[in-house]
Design a protein around this motif. Sequence first.
Motif, PDB file in Angstrom:
ATOM      1  N   SER A 182     -10.825   3.316   2.529  1.00 43.36           N
ATOM      2  CA  SER A 182     -11.885   2.665   1.749  1.00 43.36           C
ATOM      3  C   SER A 182     -11.370   1.347   1.212  1.00 43.36           C
ATOM      4  CB  SER A 182     -12.321   3.551   0.587  1.00 43.36           C
ATOM      5  OG  SER A 182     -12.825   4.771   1.061  1.00 43.36           O
ATOM      6  N   GLU A 183     -10.056   1.327   0.916  1.00 36.68           N
ATOM      7  CA  GLU A 183      -9.379   0.107   0.490  1.00 36.68           C
ATOM      8  C   GLU A 183      -7.883   0.327   0.628  1.00 36.68           C
ATOM      9  OE1 GLU A 183      -8.870   0.308  -4.233  1.00 36.68           O
ATOM     10  OE2 GLU A 183     -10.983   0.334  -3.610  1.00 36.68           O
ATOM     11  N   ALA A 184      -7.147  -0.763   0.764  1.00 38.32           N
ATOM     12  CA  ALA A 184      -5.685  -0.690   0.852  1.00 38.32           C
ATOM     13  C   ALA A 184      -5.102  -2.036   0.461  1.00 38.32           C
ATOM     14  CB  ALA A 184      -5.244  -0.313   2.263  1.00 38.32           C
ATOM     15  N   ARG A 185      -3.885  -1.996  -0.055  1.00 36.44           N
ATOM     16  CA  ARG A 185      -3.186  -3.229  -0.430  1.00 36.44           C
ATOM     17  C   ARG A 185      -1.694  -3.037  -0.288  1.00 36.44           C
ATOM     18  NH1 ARG A 185      -5.568  -1.276  -4.598  1.00 36.44           N
ATOM     19  NH2 ARG A 185      -7.164  -2.873  -4.564  1.00 36.44           N
ATOM     20  N   VAL A 186      -1.000  -4.159  -0.111  1.00 40.04           N
ATOM     21  CA  VAL A 186       0.460  -4.186  -0.052  1.00 40.04           C
ATOM     22  C   VAL A 186       0.946  -5.074  -1.182  1.00 40.04           C
ATOM     23  CG1 VAL A 186       2.480  -4.829   1.313  1.00 40.04           C
ATOM     24  CG2 VAL A 186       0.476  -3.910   2.448  1.00 40.04           C
ATOM     25  N   ILE A 187       1.927  -4.559  -1.910  1.00 37.48           N
ATOM     26  CA  ILE A 187       2.487  -5.273  -3.050  1.00 37.48           C
ATOM     27  C   ILE A 187       3.974  -5.504  -2.802  1.00 37.48           C
ATOM     28  CG2 ILE A 187       2.929  -5.151  -5.541  1.00 37.48           C
ATOM     29  CD1 ILE A 187       0.449  -3.171  -5.569  1.00 37.48           C
ATOM     30  N   GLY A 238       5.734  -7.094  -7.217  1.00 39.77           N
ATOM     31  CA  GLY A 238       4.654  -7.109  -8.197  1.00 39.77           C
ATOM     32  C   GLY A 238       3.442  -7.933  -7.818  1.00 39.77           C
ATOM     33  N   GLU A 239       3.457  -8.574  -6.648  1.00 41.90           N
ATOM     34  CA  GLU A 239       2.352  -9.436  -6.200  1.00 41.90           C
ATOM     35  C   GLU A 239       1.652  -8.809  -5.004  1.00 41.90           C
ATOM     36  OE1 GLU A 239       1.717 -13.773  -4.037  1.00 41.90           O
ATOM     37  OE2 GLU A 239       3.672 -13.280  -4.888  1.00 41.90           O
ATOM     38  N   THR A 240       0.332  -8.753  -5.053  1.00 37.77           N
ATOM     39  CA  THR A 240      -0.443  -8.280  -3.911  1.00 37.77           C
ATOM     40  C   THR A 240      -0.416  -9.357  -2.837  1.00 37.77           C
ATOM     41  OG1 THR A 240      -1.864  -6.907  -5.293  1.00 37.77           O
ATOM     42  CG2 THR A 240      -2.709  -7.506  -3.106  1.00 37.77           C
ATOM     43  N   ILE A 241       0.123  -9.010  -1.659  1.00 43.47           N
ATOM     44  CA  ILE A 241       0.225 -10.008  -0.585  1.00 43.47           C
ATOM     45  C   ILE A 241      -0.766  -9.758   0.549  1.00 43.47           C
ATOM     46  CG2 ILE A 241       2.639 -10.507  -1.105  1.00 43.47           C
ATOM     47  CD1 ILE A 241       3.304  -8.887   1.503  1.00 43.47           C
ATOM     48  N   GLY A 242      -1.357  -8.575   0.595  1.00 46.22           N
ATOM     49  CA  GLY A 242      -2.358  -8.247   1.596  1.00 46.22           C
ATOM     50  C   GLY A 242      -3.282  -7.192   1.040  1.00 46.22           C
ATOM     51  N   GLU A 243      -4.586  -7.343   1.288  1.00 43.25           N
ATOM     52  CA  GLU A 243      -5.547  -6.413   0.708  1.00 43.25           C
ATOM     53  C   GLU A 243      -6.809  -6.392   1.556  1.00 43.25           C
ATOM     54  OE1 GLU A 243      -7.349  -5.534  -3.729  1.00 43.25           O
ATOM     55  OE2 GLU A 243      -6.512  -7.515  -3.304  1.00 43.25           O
ATOM     56  N   ARG A 260       4.883  -7.721   4.604  1.00 37.51           N
ATOM     57  CA  ARG A 260       5.940  -8.697   4.869  1.00 37.51           C
ATOM     58  C   ARG A 260       7.075  -7.977   5.571  1.00 37.51           C
ATOM     59  NH1 ARG A 260       7.341 -11.475  -0.252  1.00 37.51           N
ATOM     60  NH2 ARG A 260       5.353 -12.484   0.159  1.00 37.51           N
ATOM     61  N   PHE A 261       7.416  -8.420   6.751  1.00 33.29           N
ATOM     62  CA  PHE A 261       8.438  -7.764   7.565  1.00 33.29           C
ATOM     63  C   PHE A 261       9.737  -7.626   6.773  1.00 33.29           C
ATOM     64  CE2 PHE A 261      11.753  -7.366  10.695  1.00 33.29           C
ATOM     65  CZ  PHE A 261      11.212  -6.454  11.581  1.00 33.29           C
ATOM     66  N   ALA A 262      10.300  -6.432   6.781  1.00 36.28           N
ATOM     67  CA  ALA A 262      11.597  -6.088   6.179  1.00 36.28           C
ATOM     68  C   ALA A 262      11.626  -6.181   4.652  1.00 36.28           C
ATOM     69  CB  ALA A 262      12.727  -6.922   6.780  1.00 36.28           C
ATOM     70  N   ALA A 263      10.475  -6.335   4.025  1.00 38.63           N
ATOM     71  CA  ALA A 263      10.437  -6.390   2.564  1.00 38.63           C
ATOM     72  C   ALA A 263      10.336  -4.980   1.996  1.00 38.63           C
ATOM     73  CB  ALA A 263       9.236  -7.214   2.099  1.00 38.63           C
ATOM     74  N   ASP A 264      10.682  -4.841   0.739  1.00 36.73           N
ATOM     75  CA  ASP A 264      10.458  -3.603   0.007  1.00 36.73           C
ATOM     76  C   ASP A 264       9.013  -3.648  -0.464  1.00 36.73           C
ATOM     77  OD1 ASP A 264      10.607  -1.270  -1.466  1.00 36.73           O
ATOM     78  OD2 ASP A 264      11.721  -2.175  -3.117  1.00 36.73           O
ATOM     79  N   MET A 265       8.155  -2.920   0.245  1.00 37.18           N
ATOM     80  CA  MET A 265       6.718  -2.993  -0.008  1.00 37.18           C
ATOM     81  C   MET A 265       6.224  -1.726  -0.687  1.00 37.18           C
ATOM     82  SD  MET A 265       5.424  -4.612   3.625  1.00 37.18           S
ATOM     83  CE  MET A 265       6.554  -3.706   4.682  1.00 37.18           C
ATOM     84  N   LYS A 266       5.233  -1.889  -1.508  1.00 36.75           N
ATOM     85  CA  LYS A 266       4.492  -0.786  -2.100  1.00 36.75           C
ATOM     86  C   LYS A 266       3.105  -0.832  -1.468  1.00 36.75           C
ATOM     87  CE  LYS A 266       7.960  -0.386  -4.915  1.00 36.75           C
ATOM     88  NZ  LYS A 266       9.147   0.077  -4.248  1.00 36.75           N
ATOM     89  N   VAL A 267       2.712   0.249  -0.834  1.00 36.22           N
ATOM     90  CA  VAL A 267       1.427   0.308  -0.153  1.00 36.22           C
ATOM     91  C   VAL A 267       0.527   1.262  -0.918  1.00 36.22           C
ATOM     92  CG1 VAL A 267       0.221   0.829   1.999  1.00 36.22           C
ATOM     93  CG2 VAL A 267       2.526  -0.159   2.073  1.00 36.22           C
ATOM     94  N   GLN A 268      -0.615   0.763  -1.336  1.00 34.40           N
ATOM     95  CA  GLN A 268      -1.605   1.582  -2.016  1.00 34.40           C
ATOM     96  C   GLN A 268      -2.827   1.692  -1.119  1.00 34.40           C
ATOM     97  OE1 GLN A 268      -2.332  -0.605  -5.617  1.00 34.40           O
ATOM     98  NE2 GLN A 268      -0.560   0.269  -6.651  1.00 34.40           N
ATOM     99  N   LEU A 269      -3.393   2.901  -1.051  1.00 36.00           N
ATOM    100  CA  LEU A 269      -4.563   3.078  -0.208  1.00 36.00           C
ATOM    101  C   LEU A 269      -5.411   4.223  -0.702  1.00 36.00           C
ATOM    102  CD1 LEU A 269      -4.066   5.388   2.664  1.00 36.00           C
ATOM    103  CD2 LEU A 269      -1.981   4.428   1.717  1.00 36.00           C
ATOM    104  N   ILE A 270      -6.665   4.160  -0.350  1.00 39.90           N
ATOM    105  CA  ILE A 270      -7.554   5.299  -0.489  1.00 39.90           C
ATOM    106  C   ILE A 270      -7.930   5.681   0.929  1.00 39.90           C
ATOM    107  CG2 ILE A 270      -9.756   6.143  -1.353  1.00 39.90           C
ATOM    108  CD1 ILE A 270      -9.486   4.147  -3.659  1.00 39.90           C
ATOM    109  N   ASN A 271      -7.364   6.807   1.380  1.00 41.08           N
ATOM    110  CA  ASN A 271      -7.593   7.297   2.731  1.00 41.08           C
ATOM    111  C   ASN A 271      -9.001   7.880   2.775  1.00 41.08           C
ATOM    112  OD1 ASN A 271      -7.560   8.855   5.174  1.00 41.08           O
ATOM    113  ND2 ASN A 271      -5.343   8.826   5.108  1.00 41.08           N
TER     114      ASN A 271
END
Length: 149
Positions: free
Chosen positions: A9-14, A17-22, A124-135
Motif C-alpha cells: 500500500s506504501e513503502a519507503r527507504v530511509i 534518518g532521511e527518506t530517499i525513496g518512497e 542506495r546500493f550498499a547503504a545501511d537502509m531502513k525499509v518501511q512498508l505496508i504489505n
Amino acid sequence: MLAVLQRVSEARVIVDGETIGEIGRGLLALVCAERGDTPAEADKLLAKILKLRIFGDEAGKMNRSVQDLGGGLLIVSQFTLAADTTGGNRPSFTNAADPQSGKMLYEHLVERARAAHPVVQTGRFAADMKVQLINDGPVTLPLRVAPAI
C-alpha cells in the motif's frame, strides 16, 4: 538474478534518518545479483517484475500488473537474498555478485526501470537502509531469473 516482490500500500527507504525513496500503492522489489549474472538477466527480471499480474482487477482476481495500475516501483538492493544457509548457522554469501558487478547490475536495472515505468524510486546500493512498508494482502513472491544457457 533474484528478487523478492512485495505488493504494498506504501513503502519507503530511509538512510541516515532521511527518506530517499518512497511510493504509494505498488511493488517493493528487493533485488540481488548473483555471480555470473549479466545485464540480460537484469532485463528479464525487470520484464517479469513489470508484467507479473498480482494486483486485483474489478472482480478481485490477481489479474493486473504494476504497469496496468501505473503503481509505484521501489527497487532496493539486497545481497542477502543470495544467502546459502545449508552449511550451518552462519549464512554464506559467496553466491552474491561481487560489489562492483552487483552495483553495475543494480544500476542497469534501475535505469531500465525508469525508462519503462513512470514511478520508480530506489534505495542506495550498499547503504545501511531502513525499509518501511505496508504489505498489501499480504502478497510476497520470490523471483529467480536464471542465465540463458
